[in-house]
Design an enzyme around this catalytic site. Structure first.
Site, mmCIF file in Angstrom:
data_model
loop_
_atom_site.group_PDB
_atom_site.id
_atom_site.type_symbol
_atom_site.label_atom_id
_atom_site.label_comp_id
_atom_site.label_asym_id
_atom_site.label_seq_id
_atom_site.Cartn_x
_atom_site.Cartn_y
_atom_site.Cartn_z
ATOM 1 N N GLU A 12 0.823 -1.219 0.000
ATOM 2 C CA GLU A 12 0.000 0.000 0.000
ATOM 3 C C GLU A 12 0.856 1.269 0.000
ATOM 4 O OE1 GLU A 12 -2.715 -0.995 -0.664
ATOM 5 O OE2 GLU A 12 -3.162 -2.828 0.420
ATOM 6 N N GLY A 30 -11.478 4.184 -19.415
ATOM 7 C CA GLY A 30 -12.892 4.535 -19.474
ATOM 8 C C GLY A 30 -13.360 4.981 -20.849
ATOM 9 N N ARG A 37 5.670 8.237 -6.755
ATOM 10 C CA ARG A 37 4.811 8.133 -7.933
ATOM 11 C C ARG A 37 4.374 9.530 -8.363
ATOM 12 N NH1 ARG A 37 -1.196 5.701 -8.652
ATOM 13 N NH2 ARG A 37 -1.528 6.832 -6.715
ATOM 14 N N ASP A 49 -5.192 -6.560 2.503
ATOM 15 C CA ASP A 49 -6.345 -6.667 1.600
ATOM 16 C C ASP A 49 -7.668 -6.624 2.346
ATOM 17 O OD1 ASP A 49 -5.051 -7.476 -1.153
ATOM 18 O OD2 ASP A 49 -4.020 -8.636 0.379
ATOM 19 N N TRP A 93 -0.721 5.059 -0.247
ATOM 20 C CA TRP A 93 -1.309 5.522 -1.500
ATOM 21 C C TRP A 93 -2.824 5.335 -1.483
ATOM 22 C CZ3 TRP A 93 -0.489 2.428 -6.677
ATOM 23 C CH2 TRP A 93 -0.887 1.103 -6.531
ATOM 24 N N ASP A 131 -1.073 -0.617 -10.403
ATOM 25 C CA ASP A 131 -1.292 -2.042 -10.172
ATOM 26 C C ASP A 131 -1.159 -2.777 -11.498
ATOM 27 O OD1 ASP A 131 -1.791 -2.049 -7.427
ATOM 28 O OD2 ASP A 131 -3.912 -1.583 -7.694
#
Length: 513
Positions: free
Chosen positions: A191, A254, A237, A448, A382, A330
């Site tokens: 994470e 999208g 990032r 998770d 994040w 990811d």
């Protein structure tokens, strides 16, 4: 002649799924693993092998969590994946035989899908039947990618007892060494979670660099930064670049031409529609058109390359020296969530050098001197808010309490067992009950479960899994602590049949209190 752009660009992918084998199938469970494997891991490996065959090196930095590599190497999972791919092929074949007024588009889709399923099945039986690690090792050996490791079972480290945090990280790095014959010197912290002082533990474990999200560096991600008094680098990032591809509200996937992830044909289980529009109901979605999607990919590749070019130039001007830009995602975005993602990725990795942009790994960036002055990082992640709220907020307070209690129980029980088995000057024999207690404890504290609860994504399943592993830990510890060694052994053997990952985990390596 192409003008060289200043600085370096790094693409970082984080590959992770929780331990799903033997824990349900649908709607959450092994199906999640097999869908990700077929739609993401297989095509991504195909892309990287093609590029490696062209002797392209240093293409990306790939994080592989120990828990996902364990599943990609697990015989049970390998058999399950083989069956899943064959079933996919049969479902596609069924689509080609459908008749009726509205079936022609689905029939044509089925023909294409059958070809993809057949390719995947042949690919898997040829290359993957001994697991994913041999394939990844080839790419690491060839210098195609840099491997990032991480702690066993993906715990949220800031909330973890320091002894278990150290154990999980060291065992995770050792697990990578066993699978790949490489010990990662960089990690993707689960994470991207950080608490002040964690860099000291990283340095002691041999970690030289790790990922954080951009706000952890106050948005200044143009260089890797040593953390605190250590030489351990934090790479941030770049959200301006990363969000161009995928963000909580927007991004390329999208686009109306791309395959819609959420719309199923309920006869075959296939996904034959395109996004069409963000507010279009599933039943009104247009049929998927590969040519339309490929054109959108080309547009988005050109856009992303231009975004990187402009960002490198502007950041280099801002800091007065060549800058480093990191986009991180990811891995499962590429293929699982965004069907066209692997195609986009391959084209981007080809187009960036053609545009004069140097592509390199995080390790290469460090070696090339893309580093700045030391920094003190705040507690961060994040997740939503870029703090710890997803994993420590009110909505998961019960899981935070559960984790603390289970970890205390496990550490006390393992300490007692190892002390009892020790004698002066001799190393105690390996204790498989203590091993399984730590294995189930680490599965209990997987990040998770609180994430899924906080995001209301299969929250019931997540709570079930956390409490299941907590129960396993408690009943083994109770049997061991009360002197019922035979019962503890039987319990450990039973739980290991479901949760036998990390076979080399050795409780004797747990740091002493």
């Amino acid at each position: 002649m192409t003008t060289r752009v200043p600085g370096m660009f790094s693409l970082v992918l984080h590959t992770h799924l929780p331990w799903l084998a033997h824990h349900g199938r649908w709607p959450v469970g092994e199906e999640w693993l097999y869908q990700s494997w077929s739609a993401c891991y297989l095509p991504l490996m195909r892309v990287l092998r093609r590029l490696a065959a062209e002797d392209r090196r240093g293409l990306l930095t790939l994080g592989m969590t120990p828990v996902v590599t364990a599943q990609l190497d697990d015989p049970y999972c390998l058999d399950g994946m083989h069956h899943w791919l064959a079933n996919w092929q049969l479902r596609a074949l069924e689509a080609t035989t459908l008749t009726g007024d509205n079936s022609e588009a689905l029939r044509q889709f089925g023909i294409r899908e059958h070809g993809h399923a057949t390719e995947a099945l042949e690919d898997f039986t040829t290359l993957w039947r001994h697991g994913g690690s041999p394939l990844l090792r080839e790419l690491i050996d060839a210098g195609t990618l840099e491997l990032l490791g991480g702690p066993l079972a993906h715990p949220f480290q800031p909330l973890l007892a320091p002894r278990l945090r150290e154990f999980a990280l060291r065992e995770g790095l050792a697990d990578a060494q066993q699978r790949f014959a490489h010990t990662p010197d960089g990690i993707w912290a689960p994470e991207c979670a950080y608490a002040p002082g964690m860099e000291t533990g990283y340095a002691a474990a041999g970690v030289t660099h790790f990922m954080v999200d951009g706000p952890s560096l106050h948005g200044d991600t143009a260089l890797g930064r040593p953390v605190g008094d250590t030489d351990v680098l934090a790479f941030g990032r770049d959200l301006q670049v990363s969000y161009r591809v995928w963000s909580p509200k927007s991004g390329y996937p999208g686009h109306g031409a791309y395959r819609d992830f959420h719309t199923y044909d309920h006869t075959t289980g296939l996904k034959p529609a395109r996004v069409t529009g963000r507010k279009v109901a599933s039943e009104d979605k247009a049929p998927y058109d590969p040519a339309r999607a490929a054109a959108a990919v080309d547009t988005h590749v050109a856009d992303f390359v231009e975004v990187i070019r402009r960002r490198l130039i502007s950041e280099s001007e801002r800091i007065g020296r060549p800058a480093h830009v990191v986009a991180a995602f990811d891995t499962e975005l590429f293929g699982h969530w965004w069907y066209e993602g692997p195609m986009w990725l391959e084209k981007v990795l080809r187009a960036l050098p053609e545009a004069g942009i140097e592509v390199g790994t995080l390790r290469a960036a460090a070696a090339a001197g893309f580093t700045g002055s030391p920094v003190e990082l705040p507690p961060s992640s994040w997740g939503s808010g870029k703090d710890w709220q997803v994993w420590s907020g009110e909505q998961v307070a019960d899981l935070v309490q559960l984790n603390a209690e289970v970890v205390d129980t496990a550490l006390a029980s393992v300490d007692k067992a190892l002390a009892h088995a020790s004698s002066p000057g001799r190393t105690p024999a390996r204790d498989h009950v203590a091993d399984q207690i730590l294995r189930e404890t680490l599965l209990t504290v997987s990040s998770d479960w609180p994430f899924m609860v906080s995001k209301d994504s299969a929250a019931e399943y997540a709570r079930y899994r956390a409490h299941l592993h907590a129960h396993a830990t408690r009943e083994m510890a109770a049997a061991l602590d009360s002197g019922r060694r035979d019962a503890a052994v039987r319990l450990a053997e039973g739980w290991n049949r479901a949760d036998g990952l990390f076979g080399a985990l050795d409780a004797r390596r747990l740091p002493r209190p």
